[in-house]
Design a protein around this motif. Structure first.
Motif, mmCIF file in Angstrom:
data_model
loop_
_atom_site.group_PDB
_atom_site.id
_atom_site.type_symbol
_atom_site.label_atom_id
_atom_site.label_comp_id
_atom_site.label_asym_id
_atom_site.label_seq_id
_atom_site.Cartn_x
_atom_site.Cartn_y
_atom_site.Cartn_z
ATOM 1 N N LYS A 19 0.824 -1.199 0.000
ATOM 2 C CA LYS A 19 0.000 0.000 0.000
ATOM 3 C C LYS A 19 0.864 1.257 0.000
ATOM 4 C CE LYS A 19 -3.797 2.121 2.488
ATOM 5 N NZ LYS A 19 -4.702 2.012 3.621
ATOM 6 N N THR A 20 0.631 2.128 -0.958
ATOM 7 C CA THR A 20 1.286 3.422 -1.032
ATOM 8 C C THR A 20 0.306 4.476 -0.549
ATOM 9 O OG1 THR A 20 2.619 2.714 -2.911
ATOM 10 C CG2 THR A 20 2.379 5.084 -2.588
ATOM 11 N N VAL A 21 0.745 5.337 0.390
ATOM 12 C CA VAL A 21 -0.132 6.365 0.946
ATOM 13 C C VAL A 21 0.417 7.736 0.578
ATOM 14 C CG1 VAL A 21 -1.113 7.342 3.048
ATOM 15 C CG2 VAL A 21 -0.790 4.874 2.857
ATOM 16 N N ILE A 22 -0.417 8.529 -0.101
ATOM 17 C CA ILE A 22 -0.059 9.904 -0.428
ATOM 18 C C ILE A 22 -1.058 10.789 0.308
ATOM 19 C CG2 ILE A 22 0.185 11.598 -2.262
ATOM 20 C CD1 ILE A 22 0.922 9.272 -4.121
ATOM 21 N N VAL A 38 5.515 3.045 -0.087
ATOM 22 C CA VAL A 38 6.031 4.330 0.405
ATOM 23 C C VAL A 38 4.880 5.179 0.946
ATOM 24 C CG1 VAL A 38 7.111 6.502 -0.294
ATOM 25 C CG2 VAL A 38 8.010 4.343 -1.132
ATOM 26 N N ASN A 39 5.116 5.851 2.065
ATOM 27 C CA ASN A 39 4.162 6.798 2.659
ATOM 28 C C ASN A 39 4.726 8.206 2.520
ATOM 29 O OD1 ASN A 39 2.442 4.751 3.529
ATOM 30 N ND2 ASN A 39 3.558 4.527 5.441
ATOM 31 N N ILE A 40 3.953 9.075 1.873
ATOM 32 C CA ILE A 40 4.346 10.481 1.773
ATOM 33 C C ILE A 40 3.408 11.256 2.678
ATOM 34 C CG2 ILE A 40 4.660 12.449 0.244
ATOM 35 C CD1 ILE A 40 5.095 10.506 -2.051
ATOM 36 N N GLU A 41 3.967 11.828 3.750
ATOM 37 C CA GLU A 41 3.161 12.510 4.759
ATOM 38 C C GLU A 41 2.753 13.914 4.293
ATOM 39 O OE1 GLU A 41 4.999 12.301 8.613
ATOM 40 O OE2 GLU A 41 5.363 10.153 8.443
ATOM 41 N N VAL A 51 12.941 9.587 -7.706
ATOM 42 C CA VAL A 51 12.496 8.215 -7.484
ATOM 43 C C VAL A 51 12.398 8.029 -5.973
ATOM 44 C CG1 VAL A 51 12.985 5.774 -7.826
ATOM 45 C CG2 VAL A 51 13.605 7.423 -9.599
ATOM 46 N N VAL A 52 11.172 7.966 -5.467
ATOM 47 C CA VAL A 52 10.939 7.891 -4.023
ATOM 48 C C VAL A 52 10.911 6.425 -3.608
ATOM 49 C CG1 VAL A 52 9.437 8.590 -2.125
ATOM 50 C CG2 VAL A 52 9.605 10.018 -4.163
ATOM 51 N N THR A 53 11.933 6.018 -2.830
ATOM 52 C CA THR A 53 12.064 4.627 -2.399
ATOM 53 C C THR A 53 11.780 4.445 -0.915
ATOM 54 O OG1 THR A 53 14.428 4.930 -2.005
ATOM 55 C CG2 THR A 53 13.773 4.130 -4.183
ATOM 56 N N LYS A 54 11.773 5.552 -0.155
ATOM 57 C CA LYS A 54 11.547 5.500 1.295
ATOM 58 C C LYS A 54 10.475 6.502 1.687
ATOM 59 C CE LYS A 54 16.260 4.114 2.295
ATOM 60 N NZ LYS A 54 17.498 4.443 2.980
ATOM 61 N N ASN A 55 9.942 6.355 2.885
ATOM 62 C CA ASN A 55 8.905 7.261 3.380
ATOM 63 C C ASN A 55 9.414 8.703 3.429
ATOM 64 O OD1 ASN A 55 7.291 5.032 3.721
ATOM 65 N ND2 ASN A 55 7.647 4.878 5.908
ATOM 66 N N VAL A 56 8.478 9.638 3.210
ATOM 67 C CA VAL A 56 8.801 11.069 3.221
ATOM 68 C C VAL A 56 8.068 11.702 4.402
ATOM 69 C CG1 VAL A 56 8.677 13.224 1.932
ATOM 70 C CG2 VAL A 56 9.044 11.068 0.709
ATOM 71 N N LYS A 57 8.796 12.411 5.255
ATOM 72 C CA LYS A 57 8.217 13.031 6.453
ATOM 73 C C LYS A 57 7.401 14.270 6.112
ATOM 74 C CE LYS A 57 11.945 11.512 9.462
ATOM 75 N NZ LYS A 57 12.978 11.922 10.396
ATOM 76 N N LYS A 58 6.577 14.702 7.095
ATOM 77 C CA LYS A 58 5.783 15.922 6.936
ATOM 78 C C LYS A 58 6.690 17.102 6.622
ATOM 79 C CE LYS A 58 1.910 14.873 9.965
ATOM 80 N NZ LYS A 58 1.118 15.305 11.116
ATOM 81 N N TRP A 59 6.230 17.963 5.710
ATOM 82 C CA TRP A 59 6.873 19.211 5.336
ATOM 83 C C TRP A 59 8.227 19.044 4.632
ATOM 84 C CZ3 TRP A 59 3.635 23.177 5.546
ATOM 85 C CH2 TRP A 59 2.594 23.149 6.478
ATOM 86 N N ALA A 60 8.651 17.807 4.353
ATOM 87 C CA ALA A 60 9.960 17.573 3.737
ATOM 88 C C ALA A 60 9.949 17.877 2.245
ATOM 89 C CB ALA A 60 10.392 16.130 3.955
ATOM 90 N N ILE A 61 11.114 18.257 1.741
ATOM 91 C CA ILE A 61 11.335 18.417 0.307
ATOM 92 C C ILE A 61 12.369 17.365 -0.070
ATOM 93 C CG2 ILE A 61 12.114 19.941 -1.536
ATOM 94 C CD1 ILE A 61 11.463 22.305 0.374
#
Length: 75
Positions: A19-22, A38-41, A51-61
């Protein structure tokens, strides 16, 4: 060998069902790839062509291949 390898090649493919969460307020640039699982917060930005391979934290670029954090929208 030629006919044998073509016939049996399908057994090497596996179904990817992660499951990918955007989340909300996400910007994803053109030609970016987000891999399964991958979860993009909230409020994150993914730069074009990343190429997004790992989770992305809130407010991150994030940017690059593989995508790495290059900063935050608000410090």
């Amino acid at each position: 060998m030629g006919h044998e390898s073509l016939k049996s090649s399908s057994m090497y493919y596996q179904m990817i069902s992660k499951k990918t969460v955007i989340s909300k307020d996400i910007w994803i640039g053109t030609k970016s790839i987000v891999l399964p699982g991958v979860n993009i917060e909230d409020h994150a930005i993914v730069a074009a062509g990343s190429v997004v391979t790992k989770n992305v934290k809130k407010w991150a670029i994030v940017a690059g291949n593989p995508a790495k954090s290059i900063g935050f929208r608000y410090d």
